[in-house]
Scaffold this motif. Structure first.
Motif, PDB file in Angstrom:
ATOM      1  N   PRO B 261      -0.858  -5.412   3.297  1.00 22.10           N
ATOM      2  CA  PRO B 261       0.018  -4.823   4.329  1.00 22.10           C
ATOM      3  C   PRO B 261       0.816  -5.930   5.011  1.00 22.10           C
ATOM      4  CG  PRO B 261      -2.309  -4.645   4.954  1.00 22.10           C
ATOM      5  CD  PRO B 261      -2.285  -5.155   3.560  1.00 22.10           C
ATOM      6  N   GLY B 262       2.136  -5.711   5.128  1.00 15.06           N
ATOM      7  CA  GLY B 262       2.989  -6.762   5.657  1.00 15.06           C
ATOM      8  C   GLY B 262       3.732  -7.496   4.544  1.00 15.06           C
ATOM      9  N   THR B 265       6.485  -4.345   0.913  1.00 16.39           N
ATOM     10  CA  THR B 265       7.609  -3.560   1.417  1.00 16.39           C
ATOM     11  C   THR B 265       8.797  -3.732   0.484  1.00 16.39           C
ATOM     12  OG1 THR B 265       8.410  -5.359   2.765  1.00 16.39           O
ATOM     13  CG2 THR B 265       6.912  -3.843   3.822  1.00 16.39           C
ATOM     14  N   GLU B 327      11.803  -3.470   9.154  1.00 20.48           N
ATOM     15  CA  GLU B 327      10.385  -3.570   8.807  1.00 20.48           C
ATOM     16  C   GLU B 327       9.528  -2.836   9.831  1.00 20.48           C
ATOM     17  OE1 GLU B 327       9.682  -7.807   8.658  1.00 20.48           O
ATOM     18  OE2 GLU B 327       8.956  -7.578   6.610  1.00 20.48           O
ATOM     19  N   ALA B 331       7.335   0.511   9.215  1.00 17.29           N
ATOM     20  CA  ALA B 331       5.888   0.466   9.439  1.00 17.29           C
ATOM     21  C   ALA B 331       5.459   1.638  10.310  1.00 17.29           C
ATOM     22  CB  ALA B 331       5.505  -0.849  10.094  1.00 17.29           C
ATOM     23  N   ASN B 336       1.971   4.715   7.613  1.00 13.17           N
ATOM     24  CA  ASN B 336       0.929   3.891   7.011  1.00 13.17           C
ATOM     25  C   ASN B 336       0.283   3.059   8.115  1.00 13.17           C
ATOM     26  OD1 ASN B 336      -0.523   1.857   5.747  1.00 13.17           O
ATOM     27  ND2 ASN B 336       0.851   1.817   3.986  1.00 13.17           N
ATOM     28  N   GLU B 339      -0.233  -0.738   7.601  1.00 14.13           N
ATOM     29  CA  GLU B 339       1.001  -1.493   7.730  1.00 14.13           C
ATOM     30  C   GLU B 339       1.434  -1.551   9.192  1.00 14.13           C
ATOM     31  OE1 GLU B 339       3.925  -0.463   4.841  1.00 14.13           O
ATOM     32  OE2 GLU B 339       5.544  -1.342   6.022  1.00 14.13           O
ATOM     33  N   SER B 403      -0.072 -11.796   7.584  1.00  8.32           N
ATOM     34  CA  SER B 403      -0.451 -10.658   6.748  1.00  8.32           C
ATOM     35  C   SER B 403      -1.804 -10.888   6.102  1.00  8.32           C
ATOM     36  CB  SER B 403       0.597 -10.429   5.660  1.00  8.32           C
ATOM     37  OG  SER B 403       1.872 -10.371   6.236  1.00  8.32           O
ATOM     38  N   ASP B 407      -6.058  -8.165   6.913  1.00 13.36           N
ATOM     39  CA  ASP B 407      -5.580  -7.039   6.101  1.00 13.36           C
ATOM     40  C   ASP B 407      -6.526  -5.841   6.173  1.00 13.36           C
ATOM     41  OD1 ASP B 407      -7.491  -8.032   4.412  1.00 13.36           O
ATOM     42  OD2 ASP B 407      -6.265  -7.979   2.613  1.00 13.36           O
TER      43      ASP B 407
END
Lengths: 1148, 474
Positions: B261-262, B265, B327, B331, B336, B339, B403, B407
């Motif tokens: 996540p992060g 994308t 971003e 998110a 999510n 995220e 990130s 996580d």
């Protein structure tokens, strides 16, 4: 069953060995195998002696007669040496398993030792042993490492000018002070408590003869003295209680963790888990209920359905209150219970009043609301009254003896005796405290002329009694210390002599229940060690020799002869060869007996008033406060009283609750820290003062402890300790809490003052690194770990006030746990909810991707011809003990990396146990949350062996790939170490060798102690692990080099060990005809056990083949409680979890 | 008219009736040659060159020492830990690759777009690109655990019968960066050939004649050669253009293709390319603003050039800012939660400080370029550009470290902090870069002489009759 196959006497055997001994191969072998003998080989003159020492000739043994006086020459060698002619069916490199027994504090634990080519490499539980049930504690498993500990004594040593100087056994025996000990006048033997039958035998038959005036002192700091005294007060007998948790529906523990902090903990945990299994259909679940009241935080407390955190000093009052709640005043209790008629007692108890009316509805889940002391007591009393005969009360080993008396009286009153608890005779009625007290009186009276210390480390562990060994030694008394490695005690004695490791010994010891268990050697003593019994027998033999002057008349002091002799005498059985060999095979003398028969008990009316009065007096103890803290000293859950401190595996094992490694710390509740203005992340060093004793110690905040109550582990040698005294691994670890103890306050220190030093001490934890504990992170953890209480917690911790999902508050989640969305890592619910929503675990799953599979898998995993390995972990059974972590470490050659590497976040454990707290402890103060409300969960996390493994697709060199059986294999010699796989693993189970970790720059053995700074040295400048340490490696598993990734493999070596012969057999069975795949034989379910599964006391872990619908793992995976962790990622993990259930008391 | 007087002409003003000159100082073709080669024909470089070169060389040796220490001891000398398996090495790699974007963009894309002002700066920018990619390439090479088998990454036929694993973005990276480096080097070298020949022809010593003669590959300046040269240059420009976009897209795949996540994308490729151009131009300005003063090249690298680059920085800075916002929006909007947390933690978690350094440097500081004074003041632009480079380093730091550090599984979360080896290796790479750049300044023509001549007014006046341009020099 190799021990049954070996022929006892083989005359030709030795001749060929002599021949073989001349070859280079053999020499090489001996050099590898027995490094301490290597130089003797190099020197041709001593080779002959070496061969003699190795027992090269039986004839020679007969001729020498007085071979006792030669060290190491006291073994039935024919059993241990490698074969010169390989017996049929035995393959080099194939593991052999031998049953033996591991003893701790005088209680045996049955173990099976895996030996490869004469090298014991792994300790496992003995399935048939009544104290093991197939499991082994972390300490028992780590004991193989102590066999290969290079810090072990290589031979006797004499105190010369304040230092120990290496000597030989002969020199020791020739010391005039040794022979001056004759008749035992003024001779005191201070022995670490042991249940050795052999030692007992030697004491009776030989010591009684040659040292008849000696005084025996049994001392072990961890024996359950208070229990013994308490039971004696209740029943006027010396007893050991035997708990049967599987029969108990209601368990009440007062300051006790019988599942971990008990010599019989393995069986307790197994039985307790049996009572909570919940593996059947969801509607007929019966689960036991655990109540724990404690002043510490124990693992039992984390498992409790209702926990009550109260200062330990308040537990006596609580127990009295409970007795009252049971409807009996003290007077009534005496009246009813005084008689012998148990039925009358039962009737009295049942009639003792109306059911207690509870304030408010108990339907509100007691665990989730502030459970006042009253309500806890009410709930316990109600449950006990309705479950008489099916309940069990226990008190902790550090609780006052009177509390034990009361608890066992209640057990009698509740009709539990004979059901959930029974009593067997205790081996001795003398407590360690009494024994050491008598010794000290003798010391004061100058009566001690000689002091033989057999094992243990009383210089430290008896320090609080005023035992000053240095003073005794310098006062002229002759002191000798027998121990495996030098420690503080050895350094203060005239002589230090090496003790044999139990894996090098013959012995017979007793389990908690009294079962006689055999100890048999797996290897020649590496360093000339002798057992306690052999040592005494040797001294006796020397005395005898002085008298008879004829070596052939001297009785044998060989361990083997002693054990045979002792068993013949002690068991009262005809010690036939068959019985003996059977016992060697099983590890238990007369398999099937669980030990001593329970004895009947009757309460002593006369003994009743005193305990109640004493408890009443104790209950008036003032509550702890900011300037008068209460400190619970506890034996370390890993190192015990310090006896295991030099074992890297245990030092690096994350402590179950704090996840601390390499140190202990003063644990205080976050609220207490706040009150005392201690910032445990910045300046955690404080100074404690108890009476005239002070100790500087680091503080770590641990939620769940009562206010102003601290918890501090014993067993760490402290910052100033040096390698010579405590061993290389132990040196400089932790804080020596024993410095705070005194004769009166051994376990519970009250009125302790605390002052801050303003300095900081870095603690290494494997979880919850302080720096990461931001508010935002904490809120997220609560939200993520369990959906159950997310709403309530989100409401109170949503600091940024946005982005959270709109949970509808507390009420909805109380009875409807189907909260969609969110990566709930840990799923738990109450039994009540589970009955109505059996598939709650599955329903937690958030929105799954619409497309489950983009591409067809190249392998059809569900092909029934193939294996489909999988693992199931029952969170309901896991107690968080950590035995599996050590099992994994031992099995898979996982390196110890040292404190600074752990602090860096580079621990190497393939299996970790994630521990999460529920609630924000730092908010306790503001919200008034009671520390009792703490909920702690334990989640073992091995590799998930995902079918869609995220690690595999990102590896640029295909070093991690999928096998046909669905295992996510790691190809070490293909790995170049980009570490991308670990980044992409959502479970973070991969471990990277940042250095050559087996002798990495931060490995405790790789560096001189003063050279601790964070400046890693190149390998060639780093001392490497010695040959001895390398012997502990499992030859079936690659020792990883630096720069490669590694991870849990489901013990693939164990899988292959079983599947390959089965596969081969199929081919052979068909007489060379091509075998169709259908006829392929399969490994039977349960035949392969991963190391973690093998050792799990509660059988929380099950490994097996998912393609076999009948396998245990298939059944578990199909169970409604089973869920996949992070299922939303569609990785399709093969390791799955079974949700945890709690069983709080519902509506009455 | 002396060159000094002409500098005063403000060629940043765009008068529709008058095209601003690209070369100042009233130079004819010979004077252009003279102006450029005086740097490398001077018997001695300025004193400050020695000072800078000495310092750079020191740092380069620091890099060597660090790498040696790393190879011998293990990757553990860096501050990496279990969740944060990639640290400064990868941050530096992405940062350097990003910087290496400006050169090829200037030489290829601006060439195709007929942006004639590129000629003043393209040589130096391309050189910078190559040196930056050399620095960048160092890091993934040395960051692996077992350096001695790093060749497993390449598709070399071998006895194991093993190929690399083509699904891995790291492998795509190997190809992308290598291709980019090769094409950039070819492009740069080809452009150098006519100028090397010029230097050769003017050489007075045997050594120079031989050296420059060797590398000019027998360039005679014949029509045929010029014809071939122009065609090849165009082809290489066409080849290099997609590479400018592809290389950083592929670098971004290292992150976007994973499921962290992060990282995971879809905005990453364009966002990384914009960021790369952003940082690349900032580095060009940072280097050329002092270099033009030091080597007296103000006539060639004029304020107009610098201003143009600052405008690009402003544009790409805004794009990067937009990406940061997007971003966060996604998110939240995607629902999510993991995220969402990653981004919350990024801005407000334990690495929040890094995030806000990044935002201040990358989004806020380039906004000053809306003000013309900032765009045309050397001091202001250098300060802003340095900020941009700091910000872009932190952008990579934020993406990679935050990130990874937190996580999916909270029990595994950990904090990352670098060791002295991390820091020294980074400083060392700066040293290597500067060493190479200073050598370039001293020994190669910093301005593309032949190309500059091609955009001088006389030629155009002759071909197209743009009389207006002649007025400028008057």
């Amino acid at each position: 069953m190799p021990s049954l196959d070996v022929e006892l006497e083989r005359q030709t055997y030795w001749r060929s060995l002599n021949d073989l001994a001349e070859t280079d191969e053999f020499r090489q072998f001996v050099e590898n195998e027995f490094p301490s003998r290597a130089e003797e080989l190099v020197d041709p003159l001593s080779r002959r002696r070496f061969l003699k020492v190795m027992g090269a000739s039986l004839a020679l043994a007969g001729l020498t007669g007085c071979d006792d006086l030669y060290p190491g020459f006291h073994w039935p060698k024919e059993k241990i040496l490698p074969f010169t002619a390989r017996p049929e069916g035995r393959h080099p490199g194939t593991a052999a398993f031998y049953a033996t027994s591991y003893e701790e504090s005088g209680v045996a634990q049955g173990v099976v030792v895996k030996s490869i080519d004469g090298r014991p490499i792994k300790i496992e539980g003995n399935v048939v042993h009544p104290s093991s049930g197939g499991a082994a504690t972390a300490q028992a498993q780590a004991s193989v490492l102590s066999l290969y500990d290079p810090d072990r004594s290589k031979g006797p040593a004499q105190l010369t000018e304040g230092k120990l100087e290496d000597k030989t056994w002969e020199e020791f025996l020739q010391d005039p002070r040794v022979s001056a000990l004759k008749d035992g006048d003024g001779l005191y033997v201070l022995s670490a408590t042991t249940s050795s039958k052999v030692l007992e035998h030697v004491r009776e038959t030989r010591m009684g003869k040659y040292f008849k005036d000696h005084t025996w002192v049994d001392f072990d700091p961890l024996t359950r003295d208070n229990e013994l005294v308490g039971l004696r007060a209740a029943f006027a007998k010396d007893l050991r209680p035997q708990y049967h948790f599987d029969r108990a529906r209601i368990v009440v523990c007062l300051g006790d963790d019988p599942l971990h902090d008990h010599p019989n903990a393995l069986i307790h945990a197994r039985d307790f888990a049996t009572g909570r299994r919940a593996l059947g259909s969801s509607h007929d679940q019966h689960m036991n209920r655990l109540y724990v009241a404690e002043g510490e935080l124990t693992l039992a407390g984390t498992l409790a359905d209702h926990r009550l955190a109260r200062p330990a000093s308040q537990l006596p009052g609580l127990a009295l209150e409970l007795a009252k709640r049971l409807g009996l005043s003290a007077a009534e209790f005496a009246k009813h219970v005084g008689g012998d008629d148990e039925a009358a007692v039962q009737a009295a108890l049942n009639d003792a009043g109306e059911p207690i009316s509870l304030p408010g509805k108990l339907s509100e889940k007691l665990a989730e609301v502030k459970l006042s002391e009253n309500r806890w007591l009410d709930a316990v009393a109600m449950d006990l009254r309705t479950h008489s005969g099916e309940s069990l009360l226990t008190a902790g080993p550090r609780q006052p003896a009177e509390l034990h008396t009361l608890v066992h009286m209640l057990n009698v009153a509740l009709g539990n005796v004979g059901g959930t608890v029974s009593y067997v005779p205790a081996p001795s009625g003398v407590t360690s405290e009494k024994a050491i007290g008598d010794l000290l009186t003798a010391v004061k009276g100058k009566k001690v002329k000689g002091l033989l210390i057999l094992g243990g480390n009383p210089a430290v562990t008896a320090r609080e009694f005023g035992f000053d060994l240095g003073a005794i030694t310098s006062s002229g008394a002759f002191t000798v210390h027998l121990s495996e490695a030098r420690n503080e005690t050895s350094n203060a004695c005239h002589w230090h002599v090496p003790k044999a490791h139990y894996l090098e010994s013959w012995d017979a010891v007793r389990s908690w229940g009294g079962a006689v268990s055999v100890v048999q050697p797996l290897i020649q003593p590496l360093f000339e060690g002798r057992t306690q019994a052999e040592f005494l027998a040797l001294l006796c033999a020397q005395q005898q020799l002085a008298k008879v002057k004829q070596p052939s008349m001297v009785k044998s002091s060989k361990g083997y002869d002693l054990v045979r002799e002792a068993l013949k005498v002690k068991t009262g059985e005809s010690s036939s060869e068959t019985a003996w060999r059977r016992a060697l095979h099983d590890g238990v003398w007369q398999l099937g007996t669980t030990g001593n028969e329970p004895v009947s008990v009757s309460l002593q009316q006369s003994a009743f008033t005193q305990p109640v009065d004493e408890l009443a007096r104790l209950s008036k103890a003032p509550l702890p406060s900011a300037d008068k803290l209460e400190i619970n000293l506890v034996p370390c859950s890993k190192l015990a009283d310090g006896r295991h401190r030099n074992l890297g595996w245990l030092q690096e094992l994350p402590e179950a609750l704090t996840k601390l490694t390499w140190d202990n710390a003063l644990l205080l509740s976050p609220r207490t820290c706040e009150e005392l203005k201690i910032d445990d992340a910045k300046a955690n060093l404080v100074k404690l003062s108890a009476g005239d004793k002070t100790l500087e110690v680091a503080v770590m905040a641990l939620p769940g402890l009562p206010d102003f109550c601290g918890m501090l582990s014993l067993g760490y040698p402290g910052q100033d300790s040096n390698e010579d005294e405590v061993g290389v691994v132990a040196a400089g670890t932790g804080f020596d809490a024993s410095l705070l103890r005194s004769d009166e306050a051994r376990w519970l220190l009250t009125g302790v003052g605390l002052s801050k030093t303003g300095r900081h001490y870095k603690l290494a934890t494997t979880q919850d690194h302080h720096a990461i504990a931001t508010q935002i992170g904490r809120g997220e953890i609560e939200r993520r770990v369990s959906g159950l209480h997310a709403g309530a917690l989100a409401a109170s911790h949503d600091h940024d006030g946005k982005g959270e999902h709109a949970h509808d508050g507390d009420a909805d989640h109380e009875h409807d746990n189907m909260v969609p969305g969110g990566p709930w890592l840990y799923r738990e619910t109450d039994l009540e909810n589970y009955r109505t929503n059996p598939d709650f675990a599955a329903k937690f799953i958030g929105p799954s991707p619409a497309v489950t599979q983009l591409w067809e898998s190249p392998v059809d995993y569900e092909d029934p011809k193939k294996y489909r390995w999988a693992l199931s972990i029952d969170l309901n059974a896991c107690t968080g003990c950590g035995a599996c972590v050590v099992a994994c470490q031992a099995e898979n050659n996982i390196p110890v990396v040292g404190k600074s590497e752990v602090a860096r976040g580079r621990e190497m454990h393939w299996l970790r146990i994630d521990r999460y707290f529920r609630g924000d402890p730092r908010q306790e103060k503001n919200t008034g949350v009671d520390p009792s409300d703490l909920r702690v969960v334990h989640q073992p996390v091995p590799c998930m062996q995902c079918e869609n493994a995220p690690c595999e697709s990102v590896c640029p060199v295909a070093a991690t790939v999928h096998s046909q059986e669905g295992l996510n294999d790691m190809v070490y010699n293909r790995c170049i170490g980009t570490r991308y796989c670990s980044n992409n693993c959502p479970y973070k189970v991969r471990r990277f060798n940042y250095f050559y970790n087996h002798y990495g720059p931060f490995h405790p053995r790789s560096k001189p102690l003063e050279d601790l700074p964070t400046f890693p040295k190149p390998p060639e400048l780093t001392p490497q692990l010695g040959n001895i340490e390398r012997m502990a490696m499992n030859p079936d598993v690659t020792v990883r080099t630096r720069g490669v990734m590694e991870k849990c493999s489901y013990c693939v070596q164990r899988i292959k060990e079983k599947t390959i012969p089965v596969k081969n057999k199929t081919v052979l069975d068909n007489q060379g005809k091509p075998v169709s795949e259908r006829t392929l034989q399969r490994v039977k379910d349960g035949e392969i056990k991963t190391a973690c599964q093998q050792t799990c006391p509660t059988q929380a872990i099950v490994f097996g083949d998912m393609n076999d619908p009948e396998s245990e793992v298939s059944r578990r995976h199909a169970h409604p409680r089973t869920y996949e962790m992070l299922k939303e990622l569609n990785a399709r993990p093969r390791t799955r979890y079974m949700a945890k259930l709690r069983n709080p008391r519902g509506e009455a | 008219m002396s060159p000094q007087a002409v500098v005063d002409i403000d060629n940043t003003q765009t008068d529709p009736t008058q095209r601003a000159p690209l070369v100042l100082g009233d130079r004819d073709l010979a004077a252009v040659t003279e102006g450029v080669v005086q740097v490398l024909e001077a018997p001695k470089p300025p004193k400050i060159w020695y000072a800078l070169f000495g310092v750079s060389l020191l740092f380069t040796s620091l890099l060597g020492i660090c790498i040696g220490y790393l190879f011998v001891t293990g990757t553990g000398v860096w501050g990496l830990n279990n969740p944060v398996n990639w640290g400064w090495a990868i941050v530096n790699f992405v940062w350097w690759v990003g910087i290496g974007h400006a050169g090829t963009l200037i030489s290829a894309i601006l060439y195709l777009f007929r942006q004639k002002w590129r000629t003043g700066i393209n040589r130096a920018a391309e050189a910078m690109t190559i040196f930056a990619v050399i620095c960048a390439g160092t890091f993934p090479g040395i960051h692996v655990g077992r350096i001695w088998v790093v060749y497993y990454m390449f598709p070399i036929p071998n006895q194991m019968d093993m190929w690399p694993q083509f699904r891995s973005p790291l492998l795509w990276d190997v190809f992308a960066v290598n291709t980019y480096f090769t094409v950039s080097l070819l492009f740069w070298y080809m452009g150098l050939m006519p100028d090397l020949a010029t230097v050769r022809d003017r050489a007075t010593t045997r050594v120079r004649q031989l050296a420059y003669g060797l590398f000019s590959l027998g360039w005679r300046g014949s029509n045929r050669q010029w014809h071939r040269y122009e065609r090849a240059y165009l082809i290489l420009a066409a080849l290099a253009t997609p590479l400018v976009l592809s290389v950083h897209s592929v670098v971004s795949f290292d992150f976007a293709v994973s499921q962290v996540p992060g990282w995971h994308t879809t905005i990453f490729p364009p966002y990384f390319v914009a960021g790369a151009i952003f940082s690349g131009f900032a580095m060009v300005v940072t280097l050329l603003a002092p270099a033009r003063a030091l080597f007296n090249l103000r006539d060639f690298i004029t304020m107009r050039h610098l201003e143009n680059m600052n405008k690009v920085i402003l544009l790409t800075g805004c794009m990067v800012g937009l990406a940061y916002g997007t971003e966060f929006f996604i998110a939240w909007y995607s629902g999510n939660e993991v995220e969402a947390f990653a981004f919350k933690a990024r801005a407000f978690g334990h690495y929040g400080w890094a995030y806000w350094i990044m935002v201040s440097c990358n989004v806020i500081s380039p906004q000053l370029f809306w003000i013309k004074w900032c765009r045309t003041n050397i001091f202001a632009m250098v300060v802003i550009c340095i900020f941009v480079n700091i910000g872009m380093w932190f952008e990579r730091f934020v993406i990679i470290i935050t990130s990874l550090s937190a996580d999916f599984t909270p029990a595994a979360w950990d904090y990352y902090s670098p060791t002295w080896v991390d820091i020294a290796t980074y400083l060392g790479s700066l040293g290597l870069f500067m060493t190479l750049f200073l050598l370039f300044c001293r020994f190669l023509p910093m301005i593309a002489i032949s190309e500059v001549k091609g955009v001088m007014p006389h030629d155009h006046g002759h071909d197209h009759g743009h009389a207006a341009t002649e007025g400028v020099s008057a």
